[in-house]
Design a protein around this motif. Sequence first.
Motif, PDB file in Angstrom:
ATOM      1  N   ALA A  66       0.755  -1.130  -0.099  1.00  0.00           N
ATOM      2  CA  ALA A  66      -0.047  -0.037   0.096  1.00  0.00           C
ATOM      3  C   ALA A  66       0.847   1.120  -0.037  1.00  0.00           C
ATOM      4  O   ALA A  66       0.435   2.171  -0.860  1.00  0.00           O
ATOM      5  N   GLU A  67       1.944   1.304   0.921  1.00  0.00           N
ATOM      6  CA  GLU A  67       2.713   2.612   0.884  1.00  0.00           C
ATOM      7  C   GLU A  67       3.517   2.908  -0.201  1.00  0.00           C
ATOM      8  O   GLU A  67       3.452   4.017  -0.559  1.00  0.00           O
ATOM      9  N   GLU A  68       3.446   1.998  -1.244  1.00  0.00           N
ATOM     10  CA  GLU A  68       4.497   2.196  -2.348  1.00  0.00           C
ATOM     11  C   GLU A  68       3.790   2.576  -3.390  1.00  0.00           C
ATOM     12  O   GLU A  68       4.288   3.237  -4.566  1.00  0.00           O
ATOM     13  N   ALA A  69       2.202   2.389  -3.237  1.00  0.00           N
ATOM     14  CA  ALA A  69       1.326   3.128  -4.340  1.00  0.00           C
ATOM     15  C   ALA A  69       0.801   4.157  -3.918  1.00  0.00           C
ATOM     16  O   ALA A  69       0.815   5.325  -4.478  1.00  0.00           O
ATOM     17  N   ILE A  70       0.142   4.291  -2.622  1.00  0.00           N
ATOM     18  CA  ILE A  70      -0.644   5.455  -2.229  1.00  0.00           C
ATOM     19  C   ILE A  70       0.219   6.598  -1.900  1.00  0.00           C
ATOM     20  O   ILE A  70      -0.024   7.919  -2.151  1.00  0.00           O
ATOM     21  N   GLY A  71       1.653   6.532  -1.464  1.00  0.00           N
ATOM     22  CA  GLY A  71       2.528   7.641  -1.282  1.00  0.00           C
ATOM     23  C   GLY A  71       2.676   8.158  -2.588  1.00  0.00           C
ATOM     24  O   GLY A  71       2.501   9.479  -2.621  1.00  0.00           O
TER      25      GLY A  71
END
Length: 232
Positions: A28-33
């Motif tokens: 998630a962090e690697e897409a949403i950020g």
Amino acid sequence: MTKILFVITASDHWTLADGTRHPAGFWAEEAIGPYQVFKEAGYGIAAATPGGVPPTVDALSLTPDFNGGEEGAERMRSALREATELAYPMRIEDVNIDDYDAVFYPGGWGPMEDLPDDGASGRLLTDWLASGKPVSLVCHGPAALLATIGPDGTSPFAGYRLTGLSNAEEKQNGLADRAKWLLQDRLVNELRADYREADPFTPHVEVDRTLYTGQNPYSAFPLAQELVRALS
């Protein structure tokens, strides 16, 4: 309007050496950020996956342990729900690179399952590199570069300076001893890339010509910022 294409794994697992299917997907962090960085910059966003399959988020990446507590986890879940462009992808085969200014591959263990052997993704990356527009991948996302290796064993990305999740980081993740292969090894030995790494789980971005890569989840946000600077 500047427009970014996210290419995301369609896999919901990573098959380990003993045949076990480890639950996975995109992190998630690697897409949403990066998504939030690009939206703040006013960019348009679209997504593509193998087969146009709606992508699966790795449930682990939505837990409090990986988001600084329950409040952070809920913020991540909420942001994911709002990132509707990522939920309705096209097929990679249907992408027209002329419609986009850059491509971004988030990581997670899912890309280790399907993207190294996805011919459509490999052709997309090869054409994107030839176009002179930025190619950007983070963490396990550079596994997609393995699909650019041709029958003669060469890739247009050979010799490029890049990074991606290191062997040391995969060991800390607890899966290195169970994996069929490790990303760093194949980027060095098969892609013939000039692989660089920083200390485990510290932000690290490499830029070589039009190739932009980040080492781990903590590199996704600064990688996206670097891409915005390049496109400004």
